[in-house]
Design a protein around this motif. Structure first.
Motif, short mmCIF file in Angstrom:
data_model
loop_
_atom_site.label_atom_id
_atom_site.label_comp_id
_atom_site.label_asym_id
_atom_site.label_seq_id
_atom_site.Cartn_x
_atom_site.Cartn_y
_atom_site.Cartn_z
N MET A 65 4.76 -7.83 -16.07
CA MET A 65 3.98 -9.01 -15.72
C MET A 65 2.73 -9.09 -16.59
SD MET A 65 4.23 -8.81 -11.65
CE MET A 65 5.72 -8.19 -10.93
N ALA B 207 7.04 -1.72 0.63
CA ALA B 207 7.39 -1.68 -0.79
C ALA B 207 6.38 -2.51 -1.58
CB ALA B 207 8.79 -2.24 -0.99
N ARG C 172 14.79 6.03 5.92
CA ARG C 172 15.96 5.70 5.08
C ARG C 172 15.95 6.47 3.76
NH1 ARG C 172 17.49 0.23 6.82
NH2 ARG C 172 17.63 0.52 9.06
N LYS D 87 15.04 5.14 0.25
CA LYS D 87 15.88 4.23 -0.55
C LYS D 87 15.64 2.78 -0.15
CE LYS D 87 19.40 7.46 -1.96
NZ LYS D 87 19.65 8.59 -1.07
N GLN D 88 15.22 2.58 1.09
CA GLN D 88 14.82 1.24 1.53
C GLN D 88 13.38 1.35 2.03
OE1 GLN D 88 17.33 -1.71 2.26
NE2 GLN D 88 17.94 -0.67 0.40
N PHE D 89 12.65 0.25 1.92
CA PHE D 89 11.28 0.24 2.39
C PHE D 89 11.04 -1.02 3.21
CE2 PHE D 89 11.26 3.04 -1.18
CZ PHE D 89 10.31 4.00 -0.87
N PRO D 90 10.13 -0.96 4.19
CA PRO D 90 9.81 -2.18 4.92
C PRO D 90 9.18 -3.21 3.98
CG PRO D 90 8.90 -0.25 6.01
CD PRO D 90 9.37 0.19 4.67
N GLN D 91 9.22 -4.48 4.43
CA GLN D 91 8.73 -5.56 3.57
C GLN D 91 7.23 -5.72 3.63
OE1 GLN D 91 10.66 -7.53 1.74
NE2 GLN D 91 12.68 -7.60 2.63
N GLN E 154 5.38 -5.24 9.37
CA GLN E 154 6.64 -4.63 9.83
C GLN E 154 6.44 -3.15 10.14
OE1 GLN E 154 9.98 -5.01 7.13
NE2 GLN E 154 11.20 -3.70 8.46
N TRP F 143 6.79 1.34 -10.33
CA TRP F 143 7.39 1.63 -9.01
C TRP F 143 8.73 0.93 -8.87
CZ3 TRP F 143 9.37 -0.21 -4.54
CH2 TRP F 143 9.38 0.67 -3.45
N LEU F 144 8.72 -0.38 -9.26
CA LEU F 144 9.93 -1.19 -9.12
C LEU F 144 11.06 -0.60 -9.96
CD1 LEU F 144 10.65 -3.84 -7.70
CD2 LEU F 144 10.27 -5.00 -9.86
N TYR G 66 12.09 2.88 -8.17
CA TYR G 66 12.61 2.91 -6.80
C TYR G 66 13.17 1.56 -6.33
CZ TYR G 66 9.43 6.89 -7.04
OH TYR G 66 8.79 8.03 -7.43
N GLY G 67 13.14 0.57 -7.22
CA GLY G 67 13.43 -0.79 -6.77
C GLY G 67 14.91 -1.12 -6.66
N ALA G 68 15.76 -0.41 -7.40
CA ALA G 68 17.15 -0.83 -7.36
C ALA G 68 18.08 0.37 -7.51
CB ALA G 68 17.43 -1.83 -8.48
#
Lengths: 532, 397, 214
Positions: free
Chosen positions: B1, B193, B246, B249-253, B257, B391-392, B395-397
């Motif tokens: 960005m 995240a 999790r 591997k998954q994070f809250p939005q 939350q 980070w993305l 850990y993002g995908a």
């Protein structure tokens, strides 16, 4: 004279919409935006997730709907189901997502009932990486929509008589009810359901609010990635979001075109199946009853949970009921906001249906493809993008922050939905009835009013109710165009949801559900045929 | 960005924008107040919290009776909405629809960079003299970027953790202790995240606690230097993530939350940028009375949030009067009240009269922070996109 | 093949529409039941076909080839029907309409049968046409052939010539009767038109809920 019938639709809807979309073109050609989008590490997995959740949820919703339409006898159950479907249709997607999440999540009601203990289990039941929770919730939420669309086709005065007679004929030729449904009722039904199905697919693949509550997070669906990008303060990141939007739209168009091609190529094979001869295939009544029960129970449980959540400031695990309830969340729903939302939505739905009818009456069915293509474009683009174009159009005209601008913002998606929902039943109307009336010395208007209108009563009322429900849930365009000068229910609801206050979000979600619920019930009651 | 945040001198800004020339520099505050009378201020402010909304409604009543100003709260989901709107309206010309924006960080940088802000105006506000600039340097430095009088401080934020004391007796007061806790209680810790604001802040906190040379943080940085400097950060996150919710591997939005999951007992630890939010949530019975809150003992990431006036605002005088009212001891004390909002004041207690000091209640409420930590200022803005992108990617995908 | 009705009666909400009567229709025989509109003729056919709907009720026994049809769903009764409308399925071609009810089997044989039926109806080459491109008479002939290729063991005709014009009606009557007789199918026809009654056929009258020989 004839051509003038398109004027309201063109002036209030098509022209602003086209100009809004045109205003997006420069951003779409921005090379830097595309470079950013393509370099985004989540782009491809997120796109795959979006398409998979959208596609699978559509197929499941279709399967359940057909099971209910074909598997349940055309009896009282069937007609009662119409009311239930209307109720399910009225619940906002976000509201259903919150209720559904509280049903299945690790600290949710099911876990409290089955597991208990001090700490919730570590289930991967919401926000699972595969999008199962999102797919299921989308499917269940769309069943009422497809059912309503299906009922509108099947229970229409002229069609209902014909379908019944054809089913009798099929039976006399040795076909059991299941076979007759598959071979006689289904092909024309699917034809008329194709646009609602497209809407469901596009909606499912681009939904943001439900995906935020139930969808996977790393990566999330592409719609969520886009939503974050378009919400950014940086113009460059916004442009990347727009580029991703176009990519998602193109992918959806490609898939739809692919499906259309496969259906065309598979036509021969399909007709072989249709004409393979009599079959003892029964309607799967038990399965249908089961599917109906699961759907109705889930939707009503989600709604019931929502009521509890709106009353409970705290509801710690593993309590089956909240320790204390109060009405404070409900007290914060402002009446002025409620009235503005109701009046705006009523106006938008009425104007949309009137303009659509005027269009249908003055233009032949072959012109529909353009109107419907435009309507689909309006619905297929994520609202943050299309509303952005609309905002760019209305800003220099001085229409932002005005009531008329706000009305136009509501009308855009409403007219699109109404056109799509109404095109099927309206065009399928047996014109001989009007011809018969004219032959009985009725004027054109009188024939329309006394014959066509009553026969099309149910789909027209349903379309109005759908338009009303779509309008009252509008957030993004309203927020942009209102420029803070007006406040509608979803504006209050969504901003509060951004703070994560569950009781307040639940109360506003319910407040959003009630008006459309009444509208659908009214449509179902008023739209009933005089006899069955 | 492509976030380019150069430190542009304010003088050059003045030179390039005739708007900004303080044409009415000689105008007295009394004259500004007189002009403000009868004007309507559209205050664009995030509205996700009923407490904040109620507070703004109270402020609207006050400025109406005191100054004859109508204050309308334009409820935002995301402050970036207002930034985009001002940008578009300035492009279209004419007067804008926003008069005052609740703002800080990236949104402020963008507006300052694109010259979308009116000012400098803070020096004109009589109550600005009461601000604790020495004790709370973030009141004039927003994410390492000088405010240069373009935004008026409103409240203080500090990264604060909280938990149910009945389930967690010794809170982890550093990132390393948090890692130990996560090892003991796998699956019960997480953070939102990035680029969620709170998620990015959590990572910044971890950065501040792992980086070898903390003095680098207030300075601009490029990608190569960042990759080197952030090595310990990502080593730490790689260690932490397998024990998270999790398995990382998954994070809250969102922070909301995380708070909800804490209230539902799915998680052990929540986080917030408002040190008094836990106490406030106890007061509104979202969290139990056994709730405890703490800040990491080595210091905690903190910043200030502000109000700014867009360059095309219609009611600039009234917006200034409102900004001044928001800085008044009475308004600040009410805002700091845990039962109302609980947002810490930007004022210097030493500059207040005893009567004004008396407005601030000192009662200890359940859920308030016991030992406040010193503030680590936000890293320079150039760190943020690099942190988020790295980070993305990882850990993002 | 024979169709027998044994003390069959039809009621509407407790009021008798047709008092109990019995009837045997021999293979190839065409029995005509004449009565005024609304006298319950069509309801009787619905009962025989197995799709009687409330508020009508019926009692008595229907036997086909000596087997009682009581409780059998319509599609298992092997009773063909012709309605007032041709009810050709609009989404299927003419040939597909014929295949629709034809018993399953090798596709080639079925196609040949359909072609033969079309030839019999003097509609060779019309197989690929959509039904709405056919004239009324052509459609009526397809409707009959569709019912016949399903190999019914009995036929019910519900005022099948009602909607045809006078000239067509005469040719259609003989076309229908010849084909049914040739296949030796027992047939019950209801009508209110004296002209429908075949020259050699038996005629029953339904009047004041009583069925009597004419």
């Amino acid at each position: 004279m004839n051509r003038l019938g398109a004027v309201p639709l063109a002036l209030l809807w098509a022209l602003p919409l086209l100009l809004s979309l045109a205003l997006l073109v420069p951003t779409a050609l921005d090379g830097a935006a595309w470079a950013l989008a393509l370099a985004h590490p989540q782009l491809w997995p997120a796109l795959a997730l979006s398409l998979a959740t959208g596609g699978l949820s559509t197929l499941i919703a279709l399967a359940i709907s057909l099971l209910l339409l074909g598997g349940l006898p055309r009896s009282r159950v069937w007609h009662r189901l119409q009311g239930v479907a209307a109720a399910g249709l009225a619940i906002p997607h976000l509201a259903f997502a919150i209720g559904f999440a509280f049903l299945i999540m690790p600290s949710g009601l099911i876990a409290r009932l089955l597991i208990g203990g001090d700490a919730p289990p570590q289930w991967v039941s919401v926000q699972d990486p595969w999008g199962v929770a999102l797919t299921l919730a989308l499917a269940l939420k769309e069943v009422p929509f497809l059912l309503t669309a299906g009922f509108a086709v099947l229970s229409r005065g002229d069609a209902a008589v014909r379908i019944k007679a054809e089913a009798q004929a099929a039976a006399s030729l040795g076909h059991a009810p299941g076979s007759a449904f598959l071979r006689i009722v289904l092909p024309p039904l699917l034809r008329e359901l194709r646009w609602p199905l497209v809407i469901v697919f596009v909606y499912g693949a681009t939904v943001v609010d439900m995906a935020l509550v139930l969808g996977p997070t790393q990566p999330p669906t592409l719609a969520v990635v886009i939503w974050h990008a378009l919400n950014n303060a940086e113009a460059g990141v916004n442009a990347m979001g727009l580029a991703m939007t176009l990519l998602l739209t193109a992918a959806l168009a490609l898939i739809l075109a692919g499906v259309a091609l496969i259906l065309r190529l598979g036509r021969q094979a399909m007709h072989r199946l249709l004409t393979a001869g009599p079959s003892p295939l029964q309607t799967p009544r038990l399965l249908a009853a089961l599917a109906g029960l699961v759907t109705v129970l889930t939707v009503s449980f989600a709604l019931f949970i929502l009521v509890l959540l709106s009353l409970a400031p705290r509801w710690p695990y593993p309590a089956l009921l909240p320790p204390a309830v109060d009405l404070s969340a409900w007290a914060s729903v402002p009446p002025a906001t409620l009235w503005l939302s109701l009046l705006l939505s009523l106006a938008a739905a009425a104007v949309a249906v009137a303009s659509a009818v005027l269009w249908f009456e003055t233009h032949g069915a072959r012109h529909d493809r353009w109107a419907i293509a435009l309507a689909l474009a309006a619905l297929a683009l994520p609202q943050l993008a299309s509303a952005g174009g609309q905002y760019k159009l209305l800003l220099p005209l001085g229409l932002t922050g005005t009531l008329f601008g706000l009305f136009l913002a509501h009308l855009t998606p409403v007219a699109a939905y109404v056109l799509i929902v109404l095109a099927g039943p309206y065009r399928a109307f047996d014109r001989r009835y009007v011809a018969a009336a004219r032959a009985l010395a009725a004027s054109k208007l009188s024939a329309w009013r006394r014959v066509k209108l009553p026969l099309l009563k149910a789909p027209l009322l349903t379309a109005t109710a759908i338009g009303f429900a779509v309008s009252i849930a509008q957030f993004v365009p309203a927020q942009l165009i209102a420029a803070g000068r007006f406040s509608t229910l979803p504006m209050e609801a969504v901003t509060l949801a951004s703070g994560g206050n569950r009781p307040l979000t639940a109360a506003f979600a319910l407040a959003l559900a009630v008006p459309p619920l009444l509208a659908f019930l009214a449509a179902a009651l008023l739209g009933r045929p005089r006899w069955r | 960005m492509p976030l380019r945040l150069t430190r542009r001198g304010f003088a050059s800004l003045l030179a390039t924008t005739p708007f900004l020339a303080p044409a009415r520099a000689e105008e007295s505050w009394a004259e500004i107040e007189a002009r403000a009378k009868g004007q309507t201020v559209y205050f664009n402010a995030w509205a996700g919290s009923p407490q904040v909304n109620a507070y703004i409604a109270w402020a609207a009543d006050e400025v109406n009776t005191r100054h004859g100003i109508t204050l309308e709260h334009v409820k935002l989901t995301d402050t970036a909405e207002a930034v985009r709107r001002v940008r578009d309206e300035v492009k279209a010309g004419g007067e804008g629809s926003a008069d005052l924006i609740w703002i800080n960080g990236q949104n402020f940088h963008v507006m300052k960079e694109e010259q979308l802000l009116f000012g400098p105006f803070t020096e004109e506000l009589p109550n600005f003299a009461l601000v604790d600039i020495d004790g709370k340097p973030t009141t004039i430095v927003d994410f390492a970027e000088g405010t240069e009088g373009l935004e008026s401080p409103w409240g203080i934020a500090q990264l604060t953790f909280f938990a149910d004391g009945a389930k967690l007796d010794t809170p982890p007061m550093s990132m390393m202790e948090l890692l130990d806790l996560a090892r003991d209680e796998p699956g019960r810790i997480t953070y939102p995240a990035p680029p969620d604001f709170h998620g990015t802040t959590f990572v910044k906190q971890a950065l501040a606690e792992t980086i070898e040379d903390r003095a680098m943080l207030p300075l601009s940085i490029d990608k190569a230097a960042f990759t080197e400097a952030a090595k310990p950060l990502f080593e730490f996150l790689d260690q932490l993530h397998p024990y998270l919710w999790r398995e990382g591997k998954q994070f809250p939005q969102s922070q909301a939350q995380v708070t909800q999951m804490l209230a539902d007992s799915e998680l052990l630890v929540g986080l917030t940028f408002n040190p008094n939010e836990p106490a406030n949530l106890v007061a509104s019975s979202t969290l139990p009375a056994t709730t405890i809150a703490w800040q990491n003992r080595g210091g905690t990431i903190g910043n200030t949030h502000f109000v700014a006036i867009p360059i095309n605002a219609k009611s600039k005088a009234a917006a200034e009067v409102v900004a001044n009212f928001l800085l008044s001891p009475e308004a600040q004390a009410r805002k700091a009240d845990l039962k109302i909002w609980g947002d810490p004041t930007v004022l210097d207690m030493g500059k207040l009269t005893p009567a004004q000091r008396g407005l601030f209640s000192r009662a200890r409420e359940p859920g308030s922070v016991k030992e406040p930590a010193r503030t680590i200022p936000e890293p320079h803005g150039s760190w943020v996109p690099l942190i988020e992108a790295a980070w993305l990617e990882r850990y993002g995908a | 093949m024979a169709l027998r009705l044994e003390t069959v009666s039809v009621n509407l909400e407790g009021h008798p529409l047709i008092a109990p009567f019995s009837l045997a229709v021999a293979p190839g025989e065409i029995v005509t039941l004449m009565g005024a509109s609304g006298s319950g003729k069509s309801t009787l056919l619905s009962f025989i076909a197995g799709d009687l709907e409330s508020p009508f009720t019926a009692a008595g026994n229907v036997r086909l080839d000596g087997v009682t049809l009581d409780g059998l769903p319509p599609e298992k009764r092997r009773i063909g029907r012709l309605f007032q409308d041709d009810l050709l399925f609009p989404h299927l071609t003419v040939a597909e309409n014929l295949l629709f009810g034809m018993p399953r089997g090798p596709r080639r044989e079925r196609l040949a049968k359909a072609e033969a039926a079309l030839a019999e109806a003097e509609l060779s080459g019309f197989g690929e046409r959509p039904p709405n491109t056919l004239s009324g008479g052509q459609r009526a002939r397809v409707a009959l052939m569709r019912a016949l290729v399903a190999e019914p063991h009995a036929m019910l005709l519900d005022e099948p010539f009602n909607k045809l014009d006078a000239a067509l009606r005469q040719t259609m009557r003989s076309f229908v009767f010849e084909h049914i007789a040739a296949r030796r199918i027992p047939c019950l026809m209801v009508t209110h038109d004296q002209g429908d009654v075949p020259a050699s056929g038996r005629l029953l009258l339904l009047k004041d809920a009583m069925v009597t020989d004419a």
